[in-house]
Design a protein around this motif. Structure first.
Motif, short mmCIF file in Angstrom:
data_model
loop_
_atom_site.label_atom_id
_atom_site.label_comp_id
_atom_site.label_asym_id
_atom_site.label_seq_id
_atom_site.Cartn_x
_atom_site.Cartn_y
_atom_site.Cartn_z
N ARG A 7 2.00 -0.18 13.37
CA ARG A 7 1.17 -0.97 12.46
C ARG A 7 2.04 -1.50 11.33
N ASN A 8 1.98 -2.76 11.10
CA ASN A 8 2.81 -3.33 10.04
C ASN A 8 2.14 -3.13 8.68
N TRP A 15 -6.43 -1.66 6.13
CA TRP A 15 -7.13 -0.38 6.27
C TRP A 15 -7.45 0.18 4.88
N CYS A 16 -6.48 0.10 3.97
CA CYS A 16 -6.70 0.61 2.62
C CYS A 16 -7.83 -0.14 1.92
N GLN A 22 -6.05 1.07 -3.06
CA GLN A 22 -5.06 0.05 -3.39
C GLN A 22 -3.69 0.53 -2.91
N LEU A 23 -3.13 -0.16 -1.95
CA LEU A 23 -1.83 0.23 -1.38
C LEU A 23 -0.70 -0.19 -2.32
N ARG A 47 3.63 -9.43 -0.59
CA ARG A 47 2.42 -10.19 -0.30
C ARG A 47 1.42 -9.31 0.43
N GLU A 48 1.95 -8.32 1.16
CA GLU A 48 1.12 -7.45 1.99
C GLU A 48 0.75 -6.15 1.29
N GLN A 49 0.97 -6.03 -0.01
CA GLN A 49 0.56 -4.84 -0.75
C GLN A 49 -0.38 -5.23 -1.88
N ALA A 50 -1.35 -4.38 -2.15
CA ALA A 50 -2.25 -4.65 -3.26
C ALA A 50 -1.51 -4.62 -4.58
N ILE A 51 -0.54 -3.68 -4.70
CA ILE A 51 0.23 -3.52 -5.93
C ILE A 51 1.71 -3.49 -5.58
#
Length: 449
Positions: A7-8, A15-16, A22-23, A47-51
């Motif tokens: 899973r990238n 999922w989070c 918040q990932l 770009r792929e993380q909430a924080i």
């Protein structure tokens, strides 16, 4: 056994989000000039993380060049928090260094500092890295509540909202990817100076800015009058100046957006190496034509350089090679650093003989205890001393009788400890400008009339 699919990061973030989480997290070696071998495209990772997050666990100043890359990722993709994992291996028992690091991070966009305090082995009394940032440490313990209040109050003010800066700089990921070779020596190309320009803006000019990812520049920015606008719902930004850092390769769509901004009256500054290649070979001619139109310089035939520069040695990495002392930039990230001990030298060769009578040398760390300025005498084939001194320090000026030569060098005869480190070696003759400034690919700022 059934193997679960990999899973990238984006899938983890999805999922989070579905579970109200918040990932956040950081990558490895964010401070490297070229992150391609470890992360690929570092800005896009966040770009792929909430924080978006960065690792700042080591001493004060460590990773500081990367702070703006991480915070700019948040600005590019409209995220309101920027995390740092801090203080775990600080090695400094003074609270002053903790506050200095926190303020440095806040100034560069971090607004969620998470203390990484300790590594334990089986027995809590044994801490892998000291000093331990906890109530048990006699230096830190009494001040931790006050520190917590300071961090909480500052971060509450700094989180979310809109970042304001009127300067944008291209994040040169296309050039960094083009320079990457597996097991190669050009992974940190010498012309890649975006982090040095960042520090120059932040620490010398004291101007905030935002790195723009090429995808964001091409797809999410519009030119409105003499303003380049980042069109985000919350973090919209309006730029009056665009900085093109040193790069050889640039995406044509990004360059065309920069050209549109220039044509509309915007200010564009090139910081050394001008690009002359597109990400696709068929774009090369268009890239060269746009660069020549904007800067009045043929990128395939830039103005003459000072000529080669040499040194007796260089330590650590290509980031501290001889040419770093001739780039017109001061600071931790732009300097020549020799290997340990005296008997080191730093030399510049000119395309043709020049008359010189003055040098200005900026030393880092103030370690030199003896030095000479020497010129090469072609007739005798010998190095001849122009002047001598004991200490250098910041901006040490030496004047001497005019000499005409093609080669000049700084010879270090003594150091107090470790190695010599020179931020800039400037050479002048009469009323001339700096004759030792490397102008290869360098173009001045161009403004429209």
């Amino acid at each position: 056994m059934q193997r679960l699919p990999l899973r990238n990061l984006g899938q983890l973030n999805e999922w989070c989000e579905e579970h109200g989480i918040q990932l956040t997290g950081h990558m490895l070696f964010e401070e490297w000039t070229n992150p391609v071998g470890v992360e690929g495209d570092l800005m896009k990772v966040f770009r792929e993380q909430a924080i978006p997050g960065v690792d700042v666990i080591s001493n004060y100043g460590y990773s500081q060049e990367a702070y703006k890359v991480i915070s700019s990722s948040a600005y590019n993709w409209d995220k309101g928090k920027v995390m740092s994992e801090s203080f775990g291996v600080f090695g400094d028992k003074t609270m002053n260094s903790i506050y200095k690091s926190a303020m440095d991070q806040f100034a560069k966009g971090i607004n969620l500092i998470i203390p990484h305090a300790v590594w334990y082995d089986d027995d809590p009394q044994y801490v892998t890295y000291v000093p331990e940032l906890s109530y048990r440490d006699e230096n830190y313990g009494p001040h931790l509540r006050e520190l917590g209040d300071y961090l909480a109050r500052s971060q509450t003010l700094l989180q979310e909202g809109r970042h304001v800066a009127d300067i944008a700089m291209l994040y040169p990921i296309d050039d960094l990817e083009a320079a990457f070779l597996f097991n190669g020596d050009v992974n940190n190309p010498e012309h890649a100076n975006y982090m040095q320009v960042s520090e120059l803006l932040s620490l010398t000019a004291r101007r905030d800015f935002t790195y723009l990812h090429p995808d964001v520049l091409a797809d999410s920015c519009t030119v409105e009058g003499d303003t380049l606008r980042l069109n985000n719902a919350v973090n919209f930004e309006e730029y009056k100046v665009f900085v093109l850092p040193g790069c050889k390769v640039i995406d044509l769509a990004s360059l065309q957006k920069i050209k549109d901004f220039y044509d509309a009256g915007g200010k564009v500054i090139a910081a050394s190496q001008l690009p002359y290649k597109g990400t696709n070979p068929e774009d090369d001619e268009a890239v060269q034509a746009i660069i020549e139109e904007m800067f009045g310089v043929d990128p395939l035939n830039p103005p003459a350089s000072t000529g080669p520069v040499y040194s007796s040695s260089s330590n650590y990495s290509s980031n501290y090679a001889a040419d770093m002392a001739f780039d017109g930039q001061l600071g931790e990230t732009s300097r020549w650093n020799a290997t340990d001990g005296p008997d080191q030298w730093l030399e510049v060769e000119f395309p043709e003989a020049v008359t010189v009578d003055r040098t200005v040398i900026t030393e880092r760390y103030d370690r030199v205890t003896g030095y000479e300025i020497q010129y090469y005498d072609e007739a005798s084939g010998q190095w001849v001393t122009c002047c001598t001194g004991d200490r250098l320090g910041a901006g040490k000026e030496d004047r001497f009788e005019p000499v005409t030569t093609k080669r000049l060098r700084l010879y270090i005869s003594g150091v107090s400890v470790n190695s010599v480190s020179i931020e800039e070696f400037e050479v002048y003759g009469g009323d001339s400008g700096n004759l030792a400034l490397d102008t290869t690919g360098l173009a001045p700022a161009r403004e429209n009339a």
